[in-house]
Design a protein around this motif. Sequence first.
Motif, PDB file in Angstrom:
ATOM      1  N   GLN A 115       1.645   9.400  -5.820  1.00 43.08           N
ATOM      2  CA  GLN A 115       2.094  10.753  -5.504  1.00 43.08           C
ATOM      3  C   GLN A 115       3.123  11.233  -6.526  1.00 43.08           C
ATOM      4  O   GLN A 115       3.089  12.372  -6.956  1.00 43.08           O
ATOM      5  CB  GLN A 115       2.675  10.820  -4.093  1.00 43.08           C
ATOM      6  CG  GLN A 115       3.162  12.198  -3.691  1.00 43.08           C
ATOM      7  CD  GLN A 115       2.057  13.233  -3.660  1.00 43.08           C
ATOM      8  OE1 GLN A 115       0.927  12.919  -3.332  1.00 43.08           O
ATOM      9  NE2 GLN A 115       2.377  14.449  -3.996  1.00 43.08           N
ATOM     10  N   GLN A 116       4.045  10.351  -6.933  1.00 37.97           N
ATOM     11  CA  GLN A 116       5.039  10.721  -7.940  1.00 37.97           C
ATOM     12  C   GLN A 116       4.365  11.071  -9.256  1.00 37.97           C
ATOM     13  O   GLN A 116       4.758  12.019  -9.922  1.00 37.97           O
ATOM     14  CB  GLN A 116       6.032   9.584  -8.137  1.00 37.97           C
ATOM     15  CG  GLN A 116       7.017   9.428  -7.013  1.00 37.97           C
ATOM     16  CD  GLN A 116       7.912   8.217  -7.209  1.00 37.97           C
ATOM     17  OE1 GLN A 116       7.565   7.274  -7.925  1.00 37.97           O
ATOM     18  NE2 GLN A 116       9.065   8.232  -6.559  1.00 37.97           N
ATOM     19  N   LYS A 117       3.353  10.307  -9.659  1.00 32.87           N
ATOM     20  CA  LYS A 117       2.642  10.580 -10.910  1.00 32.87           C
ATOM     21  C   LYS A 117       1.945  11.924 -10.829  1.00 32.87           C
ATOM     22  O   LYS A 117       2.013  12.729 -11.750  1.00 32.87           O
ATOM     23  CB  LYS A 117       1.629   9.486 -11.219  1.00 32.87           C
ATOM     24  CG  LYS A 117       0.906   9.726 -12.541  1.00 32.87           C
ATOM     25  CD  LYS A 117      -0.211   8.733 -12.755  1.00 32.87           C
ATOM     26  CE  LYS A 117      -0.933   8.932 -14.061  1.00 32.87           C
ATOM     27  NZ  LYS A 117      -1.404  10.254 -14.320  1.00 32.87           N
ATOM     28  N   HIS A 118       1.282  12.204  -9.706  1.00 30.67           N
ATOM     29  CA  HIS A 118       0.590  13.478  -9.544  1.00 30.67           C
ATOM     30  C   HIS A 118       1.582  14.637  -9.591  1.00 30.67           C
ATOM     31  O   HIS A 118       1.356  15.640 -10.255  1.00 30.67           O
ATOM     32  CB  HIS A 118      -0.191  13.501  -8.224  1.00 30.67           C
ATOM     33  CG  HIS A 118      -0.804  14.835  -7.929  1.00 30.67           C
ATOM     34  ND1 HIS A 118      -1.879  15.308  -8.621  1.00 30.67           N
ATOM     35  CD2 HIS A 118      -0.461  15.788  -7.034  1.00 30.67           C
ATOM     36  CE1 HIS A 118      -2.186  16.508  -8.174  1.00 30.67           C
ATOM     37  NE2 HIS A 118      -1.338  16.817  -7.199  1.00 30.67           N
ATOM     38  N   TYR A 167       0.834  -1.206   0.000  1.00 31.62           N
ATOM     39  CA  TYR A 167       0.000   0.000   0.000  1.00 31.62           C
ATOM     40  C   TYR A 167       0.871   1.260   0.000  1.00 31.62           C
ATOM     41  O   TYR A 167       0.597   2.210  -0.729  1.00 31.62           O
ATOM     42  CB  TYR A 167      -0.932  -0.011   1.213  1.00 31.62           C
ATOM     43  CG  TYR A 167      -1.766   1.237   1.322  1.00 31.62           C
ATOM     44  CD1 TYR A 167      -2.844   1.442   0.464  1.00 31.62           C
ATOM     45  CD2 TYR A 167      -1.466   2.215   2.258  1.00 31.62           C
ATOM     46  CE1 TYR A 167      -3.599   2.591   0.545  1.00 31.62           C
ATOM     47  CE2 TYR A 167      -2.217   3.368   2.345  1.00 31.62           C
ATOM     48  CZ  TYR A 167      -3.291   3.553   1.494  1.00 31.62           C
ATOM     49  OH  TYR A 167      -4.030   4.691   1.578  1.00 31.62           O
ATOM     50  N   MET A 168       1.920   1.267   0.801  1.00 28.60           N
ATOM     51  CA  MET A 168       2.812   2.422   0.863  1.00 28.60           C
ATOM     52  C   MET A 168       3.507   2.655  -0.477  1.00 28.60           C
ATOM     53  O   MET A 168       3.660   3.791  -0.916  1.00 28.60           O
ATOM     54  CB  MET A 168       3.845   2.241   1.978  1.00 28.60           C
ATOM     55  CG  MET A 168       3.240   2.180   3.373  1.00 28.60           C
ATOM     56  SD  MET A 168       2.412   3.687   3.810  1.00 28.60           S
ATOM     57  CE  MET A 168       3.794   4.654   4.319  1.00 28.60           C
ATOM     58  N   GLU A 169       3.919   1.602  -1.144  1.00 28.74           N
ATOM     59  CA  GLU A 169       4.538   1.727  -2.461  1.00 28.74           C
ATOM     60  C   GLU A 169       3.534   2.271  -3.473  1.00 28.74           C
ATOM     61  O   GLU A 169       3.870   3.119  -4.299  1.00 28.74           O
ATOM     62  CB  GLU A 169       5.085   0.378  -2.919  1.00 28.74           C
ATOM     63  CG  GLU A 169       6.320  -0.067  -2.165  1.00 28.74           C
ATOM     64  CD  GLU A 169       6.772  -1.477  -2.540  1.00 28.74           C
ATOM     65  OE1 GLU A 169       6.149  -2.101  -3.430  1.00 28.74           O
ATOM     66  OE2 GLU A 169       7.747  -1.943  -1.927  1.00 28.74           O
ATOM     67  N   TYR A 170       2.304   1.774  -3.414  1.00 27.44           N
ATOM     68  CA  TYR A 170       1.249   2.249  -4.308  1.00 27.44           C
ATOM     69  C   TYR A 170       1.023   3.744  -4.107  1.00 27.44           C
ATOM     70  O   TYR A 170       0.943   4.508  -5.070  1.00 27.44           O
ATOM     71  CB  TYR A 170      -0.035   1.463  -4.040  1.00 27.44           C
ATOM     72  CG  TYR A 170      -1.267   2.077  -4.656  1.00 27.44           C
ATOM     73  CD1 TYR A 170      -1.522   1.935  -6.021  1.00 27.44           C
ATOM     74  CD2 TYR A 170      -2.176   2.789  -3.883  1.00 27.44           C
ATOM     75  CE1 TYR A 170      -2.644   2.495  -6.587  1.00 27.44           C
ATOM     76  CE2 TYR A 170      -3.294   3.356  -4.442  1.00 27.44           C
ATOM     77  CZ  TYR A 170      -3.537   3.216  -5.795  1.00 27.44           C
ATOM     78  OH  TYR A 170      -4.647   3.777  -6.353  1.00 27.44           O
ATOM     79  N   LYS A 171       0.920   4.192  -2.842  1.00 23.85           N
ATOM     80  CA  LYS A 171       0.698   5.613  -2.556  1.00 23.85           C
ATOM     81  C   LYS A 171       1.873   6.460  -3.039  1.00 23.85           C
ATOM     82  O   LYS A 171       1.680   7.540  -3.570  1.00 23.85           O
ATOM     83  CB  LYS A 171       0.498   5.827  -1.047  1.00 23.85           C
ATOM     84  CG  LYS A 171      -0.781   5.258  -0.485  1.00 23.85           C
ATOM     85  CD  LYS A 171      -1.985   5.956  -1.015  1.00 23.85           C
ATOM     86  CE  LYS A 171      -2.242   7.187  -0.187  1.00 23.85           C
ATOM     87  NZ  LYS A 171      -3.423   7.907  -0.545  1.00 23.85           N
TER      88      LYS A 171
END
Length: 166
Positions: A18-21, A10-14
């Motif tokens: 965030q990097q994409k945004h 989950y932390m990796e997904y977030k």
Amino acid sequence: VRRKLQLRAYMEYKAQKQQKHTADTDEIANAFDSDNDDGDDGCNDGGNVSEPEGVDKQHPFLFLLRDRSTPINIPITQDHPIFTSDKLDAHYEQLVSLGSSMDASKKRAEMQSKQLKSDMMAFKAANPRCELADFIRWYSPNDWVVDEEERETMQTLPTEDKNVHT
């Protein structure tokens, strides 16, 4: 152990989200600065100055901040979409259904900023040597604080030219 793996995933997904945004929002701001990083000459292709593209007309009194002798070109922009009442209601329901989380806010902002991004890209194409402040002055003049020099210039213009920005 399984719980830790889920938490890590989950932390990796977030972090990826965030990097994409961050990359998406930085892309717009960087587009205005990238052509001018190597000085104020506006060169971005091996020393040749980019030619304006998609110009409707020149602005009657706004000039680029970096080059007060170059008038701002008003770009040809896409028309805002026309919605039927059903389509507008569906769009509103879609925005409301996202909820109030941080991710929902980001998704809502992304959905609502498509036209703005399109207008920014058109402005940049029409004004290759511009910076973000030039776009704000043209697109949203009420959000720009006019300095004394600009105020004096505007006072000498005929009344009908003072409100022209599109």
